[in-house]
Design an enzyme around this catalytic site. Sequence first.
Site, PDB file in Angstrom:
ATOM      1  N   HIS A 217      26.131  15.929  40.614  1.00 19.32           N
ATOM      2  CA  HIS A 217      25.939  14.689  41.799  1.00 19.32           C
ATOM      3  C   HIS A 217      24.275  14.428  41.621  1.00 19.32           C
ATOM      4  O   HIS A 217      24.195  13.292  41.917  1.00 19.32           O
ATOM      5  CB  HIS A 217      25.747  15.770  43.079  1.00 19.32           C
ATOM      6  N   GLU A 218      23.559  15.244  41.321  1.00 16.82           N
ATOM      7  CA  GLU A 218      22.057  14.874  40.907  1.00 16.82           C
ATOM      8  C   GLU A 218      21.963  13.925  39.814  1.00 16.82           C
ATOM      9  O   GLU A 218      21.333  12.939  39.941  1.00 16.82           O
ATOM     10  CB  GLU A 218      21.019  16.276  40.716  1.00 16.82           C
TER      11      GLU A 218
ATOM     12  N   HIS B 282      22.895  10.554  41.042  1.00 12.60           N
ATOM     13  CA  HIS B 282      21.969   9.669  41.911  1.00 12.60           C
ATOM     14  C   HIS B 282      20.808   9.021  40.742  1.00 12.60           C
ATOM     15  O   HIS B 282      20.552   7.978  41.104  1.00 12.60           O
ATOM     16  CB  HIS B 282      20.795  10.812  42.431  1.00 12.60           C
TER      17      HIS B 282
ATOM     18  N   GLU C 140      24.803   9.003  49.084  1.00 10.72           N
ATOM     19  CA  GLU C 140      25.167  10.290  48.975  1.00 10.72           C
ATOM     20  C   GLU C 140      26.794  10.275  48.518  1.00 10.72           C
ATOM     21  O   GLU C 140      27.305  11.155  47.889  1.00 10.72           O
ATOM     22  CB  GLU C 140      25.063  11.195  50.332  1.00 10.72           C
TER      23      GLU C 140
END
Length: 290
Positions: free
Chosen positions: A144-145, A148, A224
């Site tokens: 997930h990071e 980003h 997100e």
Amino acid sequence: MKRIVLFLLTNLAVMLVLSFSARILGVDRFLTANGMNFGMLLGFSALIGFGGAFISLLMSKSMAKWSTGAQVISSPRNADEAWLVDTVRQLSSRAGLPMPEVAIYEGAPNAFATGASKSNSLVAVSTGLLASMRRREVEAVLAHEVAHIANGDMVTLTLIQGVVNTFVVFLSRVAGYLVDSFLRKSDEESSGPGIGYYIASFVFEILFGILASIIVMYFSRQREYRADAGAAQLLGSTAPMIDALQVLGGRQPGELPKTMAASGISGGMAGLFSSHPPIETRIAALQAIR
């Protein structure tokens, strides 16, 4: 370089929109007639709005390390740290990214990514997250990071913040001049802004700032969803990210400093001022991908 060009073009576009709108509405003539240099106000607004956001972006990585106490893993001291670094390396390679710095900080379950560019980024996880999740779920959080970073979310949010900041600075001072002009319309001898301008500008800057934060938080919530989907793509399945969110949903997420709140995996107030969507809606969005 592409991001820098985008930053400059966005800055120019905002100034053109403000200038054109002011000319159409006659605001520039009103301000000039009341002793204010419209061009200087426009330049000042852009400098404060975009300049502040850009400086924050450049300092984001060092500020994140300082505010959370994150320790970069330069040389893994144990098997867990070695796995963490290797996992981020594999995920970054799949995303076509240079290897970011990897760090650990003391705290309740959370994680964040930050940095001024894709080649100058940081992924940090808390000790609480590592202790409360299985490696499969930690890998999902790391994905997930990394997503980003791959999406350029730090730069995108900086551009959005810069745009709204510029409008806040500009509109609050225009509104201050309008109020001051109304209060002093019978005072023929006075020139320049009075105390009403400074008080009204301050009040309007707070009000417009609140509205601006709603806009910024909306875009933060959208990113997100994209990062969750990006994590699923990197892992080849939505299941690990769903499992990780379910674990986070059953625990109180660790609080990050206010300047880092939008960068975390979870947390924030509910509603319009939340930097993250409710975990239930994020899980539902991932399930809809199937």
